[in-house]
Design a protein around this motif. Structure first.
Motif, mmCIF file in Angstrom:
data_model
loop_
_atom_site.group_PDB
_atom_site.id
_atom_site.type_symbol
_atom_site.label_atom_id
_atom_site.label_comp_id
_atom_site.label_asym_id
_atom_site.label_seq_id
_atom_site.Cartn_x
_atom_site.Cartn_y
_atom_site.Cartn_z
ATOM 1 N N GLU A 25 0.855 -1.196 0.000
ATOM 2 C CA GLU A 25 0.000 0.000 0.000
ATOM 3 C C GLU A 25 0.888 1.242 0.000
ATOM 4 N N LYS A 26 1.531 1.482 -1.137
ATOM 5 C CA LYS A 26 2.462 2.610 -1.280
ATOM 6 C C LYS A 26 2.584 2.942 -2.760
ATOM 7 N N PHE A 27 3.196 4.096 -3.050
ATOM 8 C CA PHE A 27 3.459 4.448 -4.444
ATOM 9 C C PHE A 27 4.496 3.458 -4.963
ATOM 10 N N TYR A 28 4.064 2.603 -5.877
ATOM 11 C CA TYR A 28 4.819 1.391 -6.176
ATOM 12 C C TYR A 28 5.693 1.582 -7.412
ATOM 13 N N SER A 29 6.980 1.857 -7.194
ATOM 14 C CA SER A 29 7.941 2.101 -8.262
ATOM 15 C C SER A 29 8.671 0.818 -8.639
ATOM 16 N N SER A 30 9.548 0.901 -9.644
ATOM 17 C CA SER A 30 10.342 -0.269 -10.008
ATOM 18 C C SER A 30 11.310 -0.642 -8.897
ATOM 19 N N ALA A 31 11.791 0.345 -8.140
ATOM 20 C CA ALA A 31 12.662 0.052 -7.002
ATOM 21 C C ALA A 31 11.899 -0.690 -5.910
ATOM 22 N N SER A 32 10.635 -0.313 -5.694
ATOM 23 C CA SER A 32 9.797 -1.030 -4.730
ATOM 24 C C SER A 32 9.658 -2.486 -5.130
ATOM 25 N N LEU A 33 9.420 -2.698 -6.418
ATOM 26 C CA LEU A 33 9.274 -4.063 -6.927
ATOM 27 C C LEU A 33 10.554 -4.865 -6.714
ATOM 28 N N GLN A 34 11.683 -4.297 -7.072
ATOM 29 C CA GLN A 34 12.950 -5.009 -6.937
ATOM 30 C C GLN A 34 13.217 -5.374 -5.478
ATOM 31 N N LYS A 35 13.005 -4.440 -4.588
ATOM 32 C CA LYS A 35 13.242 -4.692 -3.162
ATOM 33 C C LYS A 35 12.329 -5.790 -2.644
ATOM 34 N N ASP A 36 11.060 -5.755 -3.023
ATOM 35 C CA ASP A 36 10.102 -6.755 -2.538
ATOM 36 C C ASP A 36 10.399 -8.139 -3.100
ATOM 37 N N LEU A 37 10.803 -8.202 -4.362
ATOM 38 C CA LEU A 37 11.129 -9.501 -4.955
ATOM 39 C C LEU A 37 12.375 -10.106 -4.304
ATOM 40 N N GLU A 38 13.353 -9.276 -3.989
ATOM 41 C CA GLU A 38 14.544 -9.782 -3.311
ATOM 42 C C GLU A 38 14.173 -10.357 -1.944
ATOM 43 N N VAL B 258 -0.488 -26.519 -11.456
ATOM 44 C CA VAL B 258 -0.368 -25.284 -12.236
ATOM 45 C C VAL B 258 1.052 -24.735 -12.134
ATOM 46 N N ASN B 259 1.512 -24.128 -13.212
ATOM 47 C CA ASN B 259 2.740 -23.344 -13.198
ATOM 48 C C ASN B 259 2.315 -21.878 -13.325
ATOM 49 N N ILE B 260 2.660 -21.077 -12.343
ATOM 50 C CA ILE B 260 2.208 -19.686 -12.286
ATOM 51 C C ILE B 260 3.315 -18.766 -12.794
ATOM 52 N N SER B 261 2.959 -17.898 -13.725
ATOM 53 C CA SER B 261 3.879 -16.920 -14.298
ATOM 54 C C SER B 261 3.328 -15.524 -14.025
ATOM 55 N N ILE B 262 4.151 -14.658 -13.441
ATOM 56 C CA ILE B 262 3.718 -13.286 -13.152
ATOM 57 C C ILE B 262 4.799 -12.315 -13.630
ATOM 58 N N VAL B 263 4.406 -11.374 -14.481
ATOM 59 C CA VAL B 263 5.266 -10.227 -14.791
ATOM 60 C C VAL B 263 4.612 -9.031 -14.103
ATOM 61 N N PRO B 264 5.092 -8.663 -12.929
ATOM 62 C CA PRO B 264 4.379 -7.647 -12.135
ATOM 63 C C PRO B 264 4.400 -6.246 -12.734
ATOM 64 N N MET B 265 5.466 -5.939 -13.518
ATOM 65 C CA MET B 265 5.608 -4.567 -14.019
ATOM 66 C C MET B 265 6.204 -4.611 -15.417
ATOM 67 N N VAL B 266 5.347 -4.537 -16.423
ATOM 68 C CA VAL B 266 5.796 -4.588 -17.813
ATOM 69 C C VAL B 266 6.533 -3.307 -18.203
ATOM 70 N N ASN B 267 6.144 -2.188 -17.628
ATOM 71 C CA ASN B 267 6.586 -0.857 -18.067
ATOM 72 C C ASN B 267 7.266 -0.098 -16.924
ATOM 73 N N PRO B 268 8.440 -0.560 -16.460
ATOM 74 C CA PRO B 268 9.058 0.074 -15.290
ATOM 75 C C PRO B 268 9.457 1.530 -15.513
ATOM 76 N N ASP B 269 9.918 1.889 -16.712
ATOM 77 C CA ASP B 269 10.286 3.290 -16.975
ATOM 78 C C ASP B 269 9.074 4.209 -16.839
ATOM 79 N N GLY B 270 7.969 3.793 -17.441
ATOM 80 C CA GLY B 270 6.767 4.612 -17.394
ATOM 81 C C GLY B 270 6.212 4.739 -15.988
ATOM 82 N N VAL B 271 6.208 3.621 -15.254
ATOM 83 C CA VAL B 271 5.736 3.664 -13.870
ATOM 84 C C VAL B 271 6.567 4.655 -13.060
ATOM 85 N N ASP B 272 7.873 4.581 -13.197
ATOM 86 C CA ASP B 272 8.733 5.491 -12.437
ATOM 87 C C ASP B 272 8.499 6.951 -12.822
#
Length: 385
Positions: A100-113, A190-204
């Motif tokens: 529940e935050k402004f979700y940038s590409s850096a947020s995504l990277q940190k959470d995935l790690e 099932v094999n689950i595939s998720i691309v959480p952020m297709v457009n990281p430049d635009g999101v940022d």
């Protein structure tokens, strides 16, 4: 959590000791093939974190945390009681990440790690790079032959879809390590595939402003001088990624305004000109998805057909999505060149574009709880049907 193996132990024994499904431990340790382990090898146990204990004895801690003493001996590298302090393996029962935050590409990277550290059966792979060179990543897990794909943030100002997918991902991982055999069955099927952020430049760009362009693109000029980018859907070059696919792309090219780079709607000079769109096309072809669910905002609608190419099962699936969520199922709209359109056309398999929430993009974070409650029902239908 990482432990060091002992002579004669097995992954099966660790599964029983920590009450974690064997499949998850095996997938977290793909290099470990032998039935009986040698001593001194690092083994990853998903769903646990280590906590230092300085007050209790090891025997007391075993009773309090409902752990076999051998689990404590294993984690601490001993076969007998030892003096404090020592480490206790604590099962994760709550989400690790806050979305529940402004979700940038850096947020995504940190959470995935963070999630990868505690749920190592989950694979994170870079499938391509954005215009500015940022990783576009796919998360995958599960053993089934049916590959169900989800994606978010094709459009920059719809970044809340990335937060929704990451929140759901964390809850799925918790369920696999804590819940009943029904979730294990799902993991096997099932094999689950998720691309959480297709457009990281635009999101940022939307979340962070001009500095996200790194001085390489005159985004303010494309944005007609405006310094706020709330209306920006495109990638950093001003190309709408969800108008980039070869499904009657020429129709969109001829009728779309504007005719040059813009915050939204410009389909590019040629189809698949943008690296983000190419990465998504190649991923679908490589992974041979059984089903695609693309999250967008807003409208509380589910688009599920394209030019009559959709299979019969799509209607059954979307009716259940509609019933569960209260969203409206729409078979056809006068639109082409989208990822869902191309997938249905090329593979003749179920594809869905889900428009989450209602309002003006970007939807406010205050809507996140309600959006998530609705979205999770649709996401789960995608796995179960």
């Amino acid at each position: 959590m990482k432990i060091i193996s002992r002579e004669g132990d097995s992954l099966e024994y660790y599964s029983l000791l920590f009450q974690i499904p064997l499949e998850l431990i095996q997938d977290a340790n793909p290099q470990t093939k032998k039935e009986k382990l040698l001593s001194g090898f690092e083994v990853k146990i998903p769903g646990f974190m280590l906590q230092k204990e300085t007050e209790m004895s090891m025997e007391t801690a075993g009773r309090v945390y409902q752990l076999p003493l051998d689990a404590l001996y294993l984690v601490n590298g001993v076969r007998q009681s030892m003096n404090s302090p020592f480490l206790i393996p604590v099962r994760l029962i709550k989400p690790l990440i806050k979305t529940e935050k402004f979700y940038s590409s850096a947020s995504l990277q940190k959470d995935l790690e963070l999630l990868s550290t505690y749920y190592p059966f989950m694979k994170v792979e870079t499938i391509g790079h954005s215009v500015l060179g940022k990783d576009i990543v796919e998360v995958q897990f599960g053993r089934g032959d049916s590959v169900v794909h989800y994606n978010g943030s094709f459009h920059a100002n719809e970044w809340i879809t990335s937060a929704v997918l990451m929140k759901w991902l964390n809850e799925l991982l918790l369920s696999f390590t804590n819940e009943s055999s029904s979730f294990l069955h799902l993991y096997q099927r099932v094999n689950i595939s998720i691309v959480p952020m297709v457009n990281p430049d635009g999101v940022d760009l939307v979340v962070l402003g001009d500095r996200a362009a790194e001085g390489k693109f005159n985004v303010r000029h494309i944005n007609e001088g405006e310094t706020e980018y709330y209306g920006w859907k495109a990638n950093i070059r001003g190309v709408d990624l969800n108008n980039q696919f070869p499904a009657n792309w020429q129709i969109e090219k001829e009728r779309k305004l504007p005719k040059a780079e813009a915050p939204r709607d410009f389909p590019g000079e040629i189809f698949l000109s943008e690296p983000e769109a190419i990465a998504m096309q190649q991923l679908a072809e490589r992974r041979n998805f059984s089903k695609v669910i693309a999250l967008h905002t807003q409208g509380k609608e589910i688009y599920w057909g394209y030019e009559g190419h959709e299979p019969e099962e799509s209607e059954r699936i979307v009716k259940e999505m509609e019933r569960q969520s209260g969203y409206r199922a729409v078979r056809y709209v006068d639109s082409h060149a989208g990822y869902k359109d191309w997938f249905i056309q090329e593979f003749k398999r179920p594809g869905f574009t889900v428009e989450l929430g209602k309002g003006i993009n970007p939807l406010p974070l205050s809507q996140m709880p309600a959006i998530y409650r609705e979205a999770v029902k649709i996401l789960m239908v995608g796995l179960l049907l």
